[in-house]
Scaffold this active site. Structure first.
Site, mmCIF file in Angstrom:
data_model
loop_
_atom_site.group_PDB
_atom_site.id
_atom_site.type_symbol
_atom_site.label_atom_id
_atom_site.label_comp_id
_atom_site.label_asym_id
_atom_site.label_seq_id
_atom_site.Cartn_x
_atom_site.Cartn_y
_atom_site.Cartn_z
ATOM 1 N N LYS A 57 -9.300 -1.665 5.250
ATOM 2 C CA LYS A 57 -8.074 -0.865 5.126
ATOM 3 C C LYS A 57 -7.184 -1.452 4.030
ATOM 4 C CE LYS A 57 -6.152 -3.519 8.988
ATOM 5 N NZ LYS A 57 -5.859 -3.502 10.421
ATOM 6 N N ARG A 156 0.591 -0.505 20.675
ATOM 7 C CA ARG A 156 0.691 0.012 19.317
ATOM 8 C C ARG A 156 -0.103 1.304 19.187
ATOM 9 N NH1 ARG A 156 -1.669 -3.089 14.002
ATOM 10 N NH2 ARG A 156 -3.606 -2.595 15.077
ATOM 11 N N TYR A 278 18.645 -15.136 -12.440
ATOM 12 C CA TYR A 278 19.668 -14.236 -11.915
ATOM 13 C C TYR A 278 20.530 -14.940 -10.879
ATOM 14 C CZ TYR A 278 17.557 -10.080 -14.027
ATOM 15 O OH TYR A 278 17.091 -9.138 -14.895
ATOM 16 N N MET A 324 11.752 -9.669 -11.633
ATOM 17 C CA MET A 324 10.749 -8.616 -11.469
ATOM 18 C C MET A 324 9.431 -8.979 -12.165
ATOM 19 S SD MET A 324 10.849 -4.655 -12.694
ATOM 20 C CE MET A 324 12.277 -4.199 -11.737
HETATM 21 C C1 LIG Z 1 -6.562 -4.563 10.987
HETATM 22 C C2 LIG Z 1 -7.388 -4.404 12.181
HETATM 23 C C3 LIG Z 1 -8.524 -5.204 12.370
HETATM 24 C C4 LIG Z 1 -8.834 -6.373 11.467
HETATM 25 O O1 LIG Z 1 -7.938 -7.413 11.781
HETATM 26 P P1 LIG Z 1 -8.015 -8.848 11.078
HETATM 27 O O2 LIG Z 1 -6.984 -9.635 11.791
HETATM 28 O O3 LIG Z 1 -7.662 -8.613 9.650
HETATM 29 O O4 LIG Z 1 -9.380 -9.352 11.241
HETATM 30 C C5 LIG Z 1 -9.349 -4.929 13.442
HETATM 31 N N1 LIG Z 1 -9.056 -3.934 14.304
HETATM 32 C C6 LIG Z 1 -7.951 -3.166 14.183
HETATM 33 C C7 LIG Z 1 -7.682 -2.108 15.175
HETATM 34 C C8 LIG Z 1 -7.071 -3.385 13.131
HETATM 35 O O5 LIG Z 1 -5.968 -2.646 13.019
#
Ligand SMILES: *Cc1c(COP(=O)(O)O)cnc(C)c1O
Length: 383
Positions: A57, A156, A278, A324
């Site tokens: 992801k 979540r 800055y 930046m």
């Molecule tokens: C992001 C995620 C993972 C991977 O988690 P890591 O801590 O990066 O290994 C696995 N399962 C779900 C549902 C996630 O959201």
């Protein structure tokens, strides 16, 4: 044709990924695909008989989902997870039709037909998503794959226990759906002694028995290191593949993957009492050798990070605020004239790991990697 924007073919994949050339770029990001493959092998070895997916992801945690997934596929990885449907569609294009691709956030209402057409597996997080996916299956006239996610205690994503009970009592609930996985996600896996881990595991046990029989999946990277009880049939590591330490209290069992280097723009001797950067948040107490590098918060480094760059093993602290596009370094620890315009200093690499850089910025390695900007020269090695 000029060569300012060079087409490169990193790791033999993703021919469309354009990257600014090394000569032109202000900073260079090196991604070791061989290390990612070795990390995958190490995690697999630790998993014993369980299978190992690849979580790619957020564009492969900022490192390039197409390149990372291609490298993992060469290690035999054939199950992938992305967060969003858009990521899934792009990954399907780059990986071809065979590997399973799961969309963790589920399919947004109205996008089911597109998800089905791309051959993606939905992660079903609610009864609503289940009904929508079932409807899509009926419309397309074929079974559609889905992982069923239950909320075992993170609050979540995933079906709550009451929702699981509802679908468990409905013989038609999974009609048209090919259940690929029963899954859940751990909230505290990076703290092995946290009581939530075992609590979540037991709740997962209870809930998954109410679902259609399917392979089970609970562990992310850190979950793999909680012991075999947490392995089930499939683990879902992301961070560990990219060299982030999944066991923060212990030495990192994985290889580093990322090297980030920035170019020196200019060096100078600052007079005593000079205001630096800055807001003049720093004044030189005495004359000081300084260098300005071509790297700043637009490249993903926190503006407030009190941090340092490194050159040949020598620490060069940041002076004043991060701008930046530039940062001012104290280079007085180096022999005069040693550092010159065009030289590369290291921000992530052997001298400073992703996790250490994150510590200095008050964040975690995940955020450092996924914040990395888009104007680096990206170099994929050992593909
Ligand atoms: C992001 C995620 C993972 C991977 O988690 P890591 O801590 O990066 O290994 C696995 N399962 C779900 C549902 C996630 O959201």
């Amino acid at each position: 044709m000029n060569d300012v924007l060079k087409k490169t073919v990193p790791g033999g994949a993703a021919a469309d990924s354009a990257t600014v050339s090394e000569t032109v770029a202000g900073a260079i990001l090196t991604i070791d695909l061989g290390a990612i493959r070795q990390n995958y092998r190490r995690l697999k070895a630790r998993l014993g008989g369980a299978r190992c997916a690849g979580v790619v992801k957020a564009d492969g945690y900022g490192l390039g989902a197409a390149q990372v997934a291609a490298a993992l596929a060469r290690e035999g990885c054939d199950i992938f997870f992305v967060a969003l449907l858009s990521e899934g569609i792009a990954l399907r294009r780059s990986l071809g039709p065979v590997p399973a691709i799961h969309v963790l956030n589920g399919i947004a209402p109205g996008a089911e037909a597109e998800a089905a057409a791309a051959g993606l597996a939905a992660v079903i997080n609610s009864v609503e998503q289940l009904v929508a996916w079932r409807t899509a299956a009926r419309r397309t006239g074929r079974k559609l794959p889905a992982a069923i996610q239950v909320d075992s205690g993170m609050s979540r994503l995933g079906m709550a226990a009451v929702e699981v009970a509802v679908v468990a009592g409905d013989p038609q609930a999974f009609e048209g759906i090919d259940v690929t996985l029963a899954m859940s996600h751990l909230a505290c896996a990076d703290e092995p002694a946290h009581p939530a881990n075992e609590r979540q595991r037991l709740e997962f046990e209870r809930l998954r028995k109410m679902l259609p029989k399917a392979p089970a999946s609970l562990a992310n990277s850190s979950g793999i290191f909680l012991g075999s009880r947490f392995h089930y049939d499939l683990a879902r590591p992301g961070a560990a593949l990219y060299g982030i330490n999944p066991t923060p209290a212990e030495p990192n069992p994985l290889l580093p993957v990322v090297r980030l280097q920035a170019k020196v723009v200019q060096t100078r001797i600052l007079e005593a009492g000079a205001g630096v950067g800055y807001g003049h948040t720093f004044h030189t107490p005495a004359p000081l050798a300084a260098a300005t590098i071509s790297f700043g918060y637009a490249d993903g480094w926190h503006r407030r990070a009190a941090s340092a760059a490194w050159f040949e093993g020598v620490r060069l602290p940041f002076l004043g605020r991060v701008s930046m596009d530039s940062i001012i370094l104290d280079i007085s620890a180096l022999p005069p004239g040693r550092l010159k315009a065009g030289d590369l200093v290291e921000l992530i690499g052997p001298s400073q790991t992703v996790d250490q850089a994150a510590g200095h910025a008050g964040t975690i390695g995940y955020e450092i990697l996924t914040s990395l900007g888009h104007r680096f020269h990206r170099r994929y090695v050992n593909g």
